[in-house]
Every structure is written in structure tokens, then in C-alpha cells.
Design a protein around this motif. Structure first.
Motif, PDB file in Angstrom:
ATOM      1  N   THR A  22       0.958  -1.258   0.070  1.00 32.96           N
ATOM      2  CA  THR A  22       0.183  -0.084   0.010  1.00 32.96           C
ATOM      3  C   THR A  22       0.905   1.378   0.157  1.00 32.96           C
ATOM      4  OG1 THR A  22      -1.454  -1.099   1.139  1.00 32.96           O
ATOM      5  CG2 THR A  22      -1.977   1.031   1.165  1.00 32.96           C
ATOM      6  N   ALA A  23       1.897   1.328   0.810  1.00 24.72           N
ATOM      7  CA  ALA A  23       2.808   2.465   0.992  1.00 24.72           C
ATOM      8  C   ALA A  23       3.554   2.739  -0.048  1.00 24.72           C
ATOM      9  CB  ALA A  23       3.359   2.393   2.140  1.00 24.72           C
ATOM     10  N   TYR A  24       4.400   1.750  -0.796  1.00 30.09           N
ATOM     11  CA  TYR A  24       5.558   1.846  -1.731  1.00 30.09           C
ATOM     12  C   TYR A  24       5.078   1.439  -3.233  1.00 30.09           C
ATOM     13  CZ  TYR A  24       7.522   2.719   2.859  1.00 30.09           C
ATOM     14  OH  TYR A  24       8.072   3.387   3.903  1.00 30.09           O
ATOM     15  N   ARG A  25       4.016   0.998  -3.519  1.00 31.31           N
ATOM     16  CA  ARG A  25       3.791   0.621  -4.808  1.00 31.31           C
ATOM     17  C   ARG A  25       3.931   1.595  -5.820  1.00 31.31           C
ATOM     18  NH1 ARG A  25      -2.240  -1.278  -6.334  1.00 31.31           N
ATOM     19  NH2 ARG A  25      -3.193   0.605  -5.977  1.00 31.31           N
ATOM     20  N   GLY A  26       3.317   2.730  -5.584  1.00 27.93           N
ATOM     21  CA  GLY A  26       3.663   4.347  -6.457  1.00 27.93           C
ATOM     22  C   GLY A  26       4.982   4.491  -6.614  1.00 27.93           C
ATOM     23  N   LEU A  27       5.841   4.386  -5.361  1.00 29.71           N
ATOM     24  CA  LEU A  27       7.082   4.795  -5.724  1.00 29.71           C
ATOM     25  C   LEU A  27       7.927   3.839  -6.451  1.00 29.71           C
ATOM     26  CD1 LEU A  27       9.731   6.272  -4.423  1.00 29.71           C
ATOM     27  CD2 LEU A  27       9.846   4.594  -2.608  1.00 29.71           C
ATOM     28  N   MET A  28       7.542   2.465  -6.366  1.00 27.45           N
ATOM     29  CA  MET A  28       8.231   1.358  -6.731  1.00 27.45           C
ATOM     30  C   MET A  28       8.012   1.675  -8.549  1.00 27.45           C
ATOM     31  SD  MET A  28       7.523  -1.608  -4.156  1.00 27.45           S
ATOM     32  CE  MET A  28       8.139  -3.075  -4.839  1.00 27.45           C
ATOM     33  N   PHE A  29       6.724   1.843  -8.796  1.00 19.31           N
ATOM     34  CA  PHE A  29       6.410   1.987 -10.159  1.00 19.31           C
ATOM     35  C   PHE A  29       7.225   3.261 -10.733  1.00 19.31           C
ATOM     36  CE2 PHE A  29       4.143   4.444 -13.461  1.00 19.31           C
ATOM     37  CZ  PHE A  29       3.761   3.360 -14.268  1.00 19.31           C
ATOM     38  N   HIS A  30       7.304   4.314 -10.007  1.00 16.63           N
ATOM     39  CA  HIS A  30       8.203   5.466 -10.539  1.00 16.63           C
ATOM     40  C   HIS A  30       9.570   5.101 -10.862  1.00 16.63           C
ATOM     41  CE1 HIS A  30       9.402   9.807 -10.715  1.00 16.63           C
ATOM     42  NE2 HIS A  30      10.642   9.357 -10.123  1.00 16.63           N
ATOM     43  N   VAL A  31      10.132   4.506  -9.985  1.00 14.44           N
ATOM     44  CA  VAL A  31      11.603   4.025  -9.838  1.00 14.44           C
ATOM     45  C   VAL A  31      11.894   3.307 -11.063  1.00 14.44           C
ATOM     46  CG1 VAL A  31      13.425   2.616  -8.850  1.00 14.44           C
ATOM     47  CG2 VAL A  31      12.040   4.407  -7.664  1.00 14.44           C
ATOM     48  N   ALA A  32      10.680   2.053 -11.353  1.00 14.65           N
ATOM     49  CA  ALA A  32      11.088   1.103 -12.647  1.00 14.65           C
ATOM     50  C   ALA A  32      10.448   2.009 -13.875  1.00 14.65           C
ATOM     51  CB  ALA A  32       9.989   0.142 -12.329  1.00 14.65           C
ATOM     52  N   ARG A  33       9.843   2.886 -13.781  1.00 13.77           N
ATOM     53  CA  ARG A  33       9.101   3.672 -15.025  1.00 13.77           C
ATOM     54  C   ARG A  33      10.302   4.753 -15.487  1.00 13.77           C
ATOM     55  NH1 ARG A  33       8.116   6.141 -18.816  1.00 13.77           N
ATOM     56  NH2 ARG A  33       5.953   6.765 -19.765  1.00 13.77           N
ATOM     57  N   ARG A  34      11.139   5.041 -14.635  1.00 12.36           N
ATOM     58  CA  ARG A  34      12.284   5.983 -15.098  1.00 12.36           C
ATOM     59  C   ARG A  34      13.155   5.266 -15.928  1.00 12.36           C
ATOM     60  NH1 ARG A  34      15.117   8.819  -9.675  1.00 12.36           N
ATOM     61  NH2 ARG A  34      15.925   6.989  -9.107  1.00 12.36           N
ATOM     62  N   ILE A  35      13.265   4.059 -15.671  1.00 16.65           N
ATOM     63  CA  ILE A  35      14.321   3.203 -16.218  1.00 16.65           C
ATOM     64  C   ILE A  35      13.930   2.575 -17.408  1.00 16.65           C
ATOM     65  CG2 ILE A  35      15.810   1.147 -15.892  1.00 16.65           C
ATOM     66  CD1 ILE A  35      15.886   1.711 -12.868  1.00 16.65           C
ATOM     67  N   LEU A  36      12.806   2.243 -17.500  1.00 13.69           N
ATOM     68  CA  LEU A  36      11.939   1.360 -18.544  1.00 13.69           C
ATOM     69  C   LEU A  36      11.375   2.248 -19.515  1.00 13.69           C
ATOM     70  CD1 LEU A  36      10.804  -1.505 -16.307  1.00 13.69           C
ATOM     71  CD2 LEU A  36      12.657  -1.556 -18.173  1.00 13.69           C
ATOM     72  N   ASN A  37      10.956   3.568 -19.315  1.00 16.47           N
ATOM     73  CA  ASN A  37      10.314   4.409 -19.926  1.00 16.47           C
ATOM     74  C   ASN A  37       8.889   3.815 -20.588  1.00 16.47           C
ATOM     75  OD1 ASN A  37      10.111   7.047 -20.905  1.00 16.47           O
ATOM     76  ND2 ASN A  37      10.951   6.466 -22.716  1.00 16.47           N
ATOM     77  N   ASN A  38       8.339   2.948 -19.755  1.00 20.25           N
ATOM     78  CA  ASN A  38       7.055   2.307 -20.395  1.00 20.25           C
ATOM     79  C   ASN A  38       6.301   1.831 -19.394  1.00 20.25           C
ATOM     80  OD1 ASN A  38       5.689  -0.440 -21.117  1.00 20.25           O
ATOM     81  ND2 ASN A  38       5.858   0.668 -23.164  1.00 20.25           N
ATOM     82  N   ASP A  39       5.108   2.312 -19.286  1.00 21.55           N
ATOM     83  CA  ASP A  39       4.133   1.933 -17.971  1.00 21.55           C
ATOM     84  C   ASP A  39       3.671   0.357 -18.028  1.00 21.55           C
ATOM     85  OD1 ASP A  39       3.863   4.344 -17.606  1.00 21.55           O
ATOM     86  OD2 ASP A  39       1.537   4.449 -18.094  1.00 21.55           O
ATOM     87  N   GLN A  40       3.762  -0.441 -19.168  1.00 19.86           N
ATOM     88  CA  GLN A  40       3.679  -1.697 -18.838  1.00 19.86           C
ATOM     89  C   GLN A  40       4.529  -2.525 -18.362  1.00 19.86           C
ATOM     90  OE1 GLN A  40       0.632  -3.625 -19.552  1.00 19.86           O
ATOM     91  NE2 GLN A  40       1.865  -4.964 -18.344  1.00 19.86           N
ATOM     92  N   ASP A  41       5.926  -2.194 -18.876  1.00 24.16           N
ATOM     93  CA  ASP A  41       7.122  -2.809 -18.248  1.00 24.16           C
ATOM     94  C   ASP A  41       7.506  -2.472 -16.967  1.00 24.16           C
ATOM     95  OD1 ASP A  41       7.611  -3.706 -20.897  1.00 24.16           O
ATOM     96  OD2 ASP A  41       9.082  -2.420 -21.485  1.00 24.16           O
TER      97      ASP A  41
END
Lengths: 170, 220
Positions: A22-41
Motif C-alpha cells: 500500500t505504501a510503496y507501490r507508487g514509488l516502486m512504479f516511479h523508480v521502474a518507470r524512469r528506467i524502462l520508460n514504459n508503463d506496462q514494463d
């Protein structure tokens, strides 16, 4: 799937996991998104990260250590996915993977740690900040304990060299 | 020059702070995860269903808000709380009725906990939250956890050594379950209150009376 479901079998583990989710899934998505540059990935990487987290002991409460763990594991899974999708995988330390640069070093040991390449930084933070063993870190990052010991030794040498170059006396 | 473990232990908190401070705060990380992601995460999380129902409810709430119409409090019969045991398997659930009235989500917290328990975890506030959880624990890891959600179905299956019975919590019908495994035991209480489903658990350390006292003293 059965393995990680068993890992969350204890109500205590489920509570910890749910709080982390609940607390960190948004943060984790952000971290992953800036590397992968794609929402699905990025969602794929976050999902993989939660599978790793579900299999291992989690911090007993939310806070900087839990945040560090969540961000670190998400970053690792995103880098792994990024590398897997490159025709020519980048170097082992992924110093040219976009989106995972640490803050610039200011010549202190803490500053140099934070500015290390992702693999070195992840291992050092999980070991010396979160307090995990080599085996636990290996589980989170998808490596072997021997890998973790080697990376730790490499990171120490790198830090020493960098600080010596800057004229720091330790 | 040699970097020792002790030096790294001392520097690690500041290094972590530097790394974390370079990441955005929670508000900047808001993301609506895809249904496919939610589906893949479902096996790892407590069973909840009724997403479509909740989406309809959210839409209705938005329409009501636009029209400036007051939304009345939900009724106790917003959910059907039930349990059944067969062949040693207990199934218990809280299912929303078709006419659940959407509400603005208000957190319910524990207004009273026994001596020796301190706050352990608590969900961070989210603007569109329909779920909240909080837990308290003692130094030897006996703990109490309260989960609250709205508009979603909850269903759980239990096997092993358990006893269950219907119970009343402040006038609402609920299910009380007592499980035991080796030397430890667990109390579970599931009930609905207005638009919310509430799930209270306690692991070790409490008697039944104290457990119900916690349920009777929730803070709205």
C-alpha cells in the motif's frame, strides 16, 4: 506461486507485505518507470519486485528502511528487465542504464556510497543500512550469496579508490 | 586506504538518506495501476472482489457530488456477512449488497488497545483510498491488526483447528473465529458497519473479552 504464497502464510508476514504494498507501490512504479520508460514494463518490474519481497523477511514497520528496500528491489527488477530487452546488454555495473543515476558524490564516504553504480549501491545499502545477510540480499536481487560477497568487495575497493583520488584521508 | 564494515555501517544511514531524498514523494508517485497488474497481485493480497461494483459506486458518488446532493450514511445491511463450515473447511465472507451507497472514506482506528501494545503499522493516507489498515504490537510480537475497506467483497477460507460462531459488534452481525496452531492462537472478527467491512485479528496475548473490547471501542 505456491512458494511465495507459503512465504506469506503467516498473518504477520501478510500484514507487513500489505503495508509495504500500500505504501510503496507508487514509488516502486516511479523508480521502474524512469528506467524502462514504459508503463506496462514498469508494472511488470513492480510485480516481479513484489514477488521477491513476498519471499523474504520484510522490515517490521514502514519507514526509511522499508522505503529503501522497496525502491532498491524495484530498481533492480527494472534494470534486469531493461537489460533483458537490450539487444546488446550493457556492462555488469549498468553505469549507462538511464534513469538510475544516484545523487552526485560530494567526496564523503556517504556521498560516494549513494553515488555508486546501482548494483554496488543496492548491495551496500541492503547490507549496511537494512542489515540483511548476503543470502537475503541474494534472494531480493536474484543473485547468489557469493555474488553478493564479490560485489561488496568490489564496491569497497571502488569507494576506497574514489576517496583516495579525491584526497580523502580515511 | 581500506574501507571497513564499521565505516560503511556508520555512513549507510546518510547514504540511504541521500538516495531516498533523490526520489519523489508519495504524492508525486501516484499511478493508476492497470487491471492486469491488480489481477496479478491478487494472490499475494487478502481476497477482495467487487472491483466493478466499486467502480460503479465511485461513478455514482461523483455524480452525486456534482449534483450537490447529500449522500446518506450506509445501512448495516450494506453487506451480507456469513460463514459456513463443510468438511473441515470454513468459508467466511462479507459481500456487498447491490444497493451499497457510496461514501467518502473515513478511517476507523482503534480507540483503545490493551496496555503494552504500541502502534506498529498504519496505511498512509491516499486521496482515493477505499482501504485502511493499522496494527499494534507488543515487544514480543503479539499483535492486533484492523483492516477496513469499502465496496469490496471479502472472502476467506480457513482449515485446521478452528472454532467459529456468530457474534454481535455494537449491534452488527459478525463472525468470530478462534484458531489455534501449536502453542499460538488467533482471534478473527469480521463484521460490517455502515459502508465498511471491518476485519480485526489478534495473535496471542489476549483473552476473548479484551479482544471484543477493542472491537467495541473503535474510533470513527
Amino acid at each position: 506461486m505456491l512458494i511465495y504464497l507459503q512465504a506469506l502464510d503467516s498473518p504477520e508476514d501478510r500484514t507487513r507485505f500489505e503495508a509495504l504494498y500500500t505504501a510503496y507501490r507508487g514509488l516502486m512504479f516511479h523508480v521502474a518507470r524512469r528506467i524502462l520508460n514504459n508503463d506496462q514494463d514498469a508494472e511488470d518490474a513492480v510485480h516481479t519486485a513484489f514477488l521477491s519481497l513476498a519471499e523474504h523477511s520484510l522490515p517490521p514497520e514502514l519507514g526509511p528502511r522499508a522505503r529503501c528496500l522497496a525502491a532498491t528491489v524495484a530498481e533492480r527488477k527494472a534494470i534486469d528487465l531493461y537489460r533483458a530487452r537490450q539487444r546488446h546488454p550493457v556492462s555488469e555495473l549498468e553505469e549507462d542504464v538511464p534513469g538510475c543515476e544516484g545523487p552526485p558524490s560530494d567526496g564523503t564516504l556517504a556521498g560516494a556510497m549513494a553515488a555508486l553504480p546501482p548494483r554496488h549501491r543496492e548491495v551496500l545499502l541492503l547490507k549496511y543500512y537494512n542489515g540483511y545477510s548476503a543470502a537475503e540480499i541474494a534472494g531480493f536481487l536474484g543473485l547468489t550469496p557469493e555474488n553478493i560477497r564479490q560485489i561488496t568487495a568490489q564496491a569497497k575497493r571502488r569507494l576506497a579508490a574514489e576517496l583516495a583520488e579525491r584526497g580523502e584521508v580515511i | 586506504m581500506r574501507i571497513t564494515d564499521e565505516m560503511l555501517c556508520q555512513a549507510a544511514p546518510e547514504a540511504a538518506e541521500r538516495y531516498l531524498s533523490a526520489l519523489p514523494d508519495r504524492a508525486a508517485c501516484a499511478h493508476a495501476f492497470s487491471p492486469a497488474f491488480e489481477e496479478r497481485m491478487r494472490p499475494l493480497l487478502p481476497r477482495r472482489k467487487g472491483r466493478k461494483l466499486w467502480k460503479r459506486a465511485l461513478l455514482l458518488a461523483a455524480v452525486v457530488a456534482l449534483l450537490g446532493t447529500a449522500v446518506h450514511a450506509g445501512q448495516p445491511e450494506d453487506y451480507r456477512v456469513q460463514a459456513s463450515a463443510r468438511d473441515g473447511v470454513l468459508t467466511y465472507s462479507a459481500r456487498p449488497q447491490e444497493d451499497v451507497v457510496p461514501q467518502r472514506f473515513h478511517r476507523i482506528t482503534m480507540g483503545w488497545v490493551p496496555e503494552g501494545y504500541s502502534l506498529w503499522t498504519e496505511s498512509e493516507p491516499e486521496e482515493d483510498a477505499v482501504h485502511f489498515s493499522t496494527s499494534y504490537r507488543t515487544e514480543d510480537y503479539q499483535y492486533i491488526a484492523l483492516r477496513q475497506w469499502m465496496g469490496q467483497e471479502y472472502s476467506e477460507i480457513l482449515m485446521g483447528d478452528y472454532q467459529w460462531e456468530e457474534a454481535s459488534v455494537q449491534g452488527s452481525k459478525g463472525i468470530f473465529i478462534h484458531t489455534a496452531e501449536n502453542d499460538s492462537y488467533c482471534y478473527i472478527l469480521l463484521w460490517a458497519e455502515g459502508p465498511y467491512v471491518l476485519h480485526l485479528t489478534a495473535h496471542g496475548g489476549l483473552d476473548r473479552e479484551t479482544f471484543f473490547k477493542i472491537a467495541d471501542n473503535l474510533q470513527w
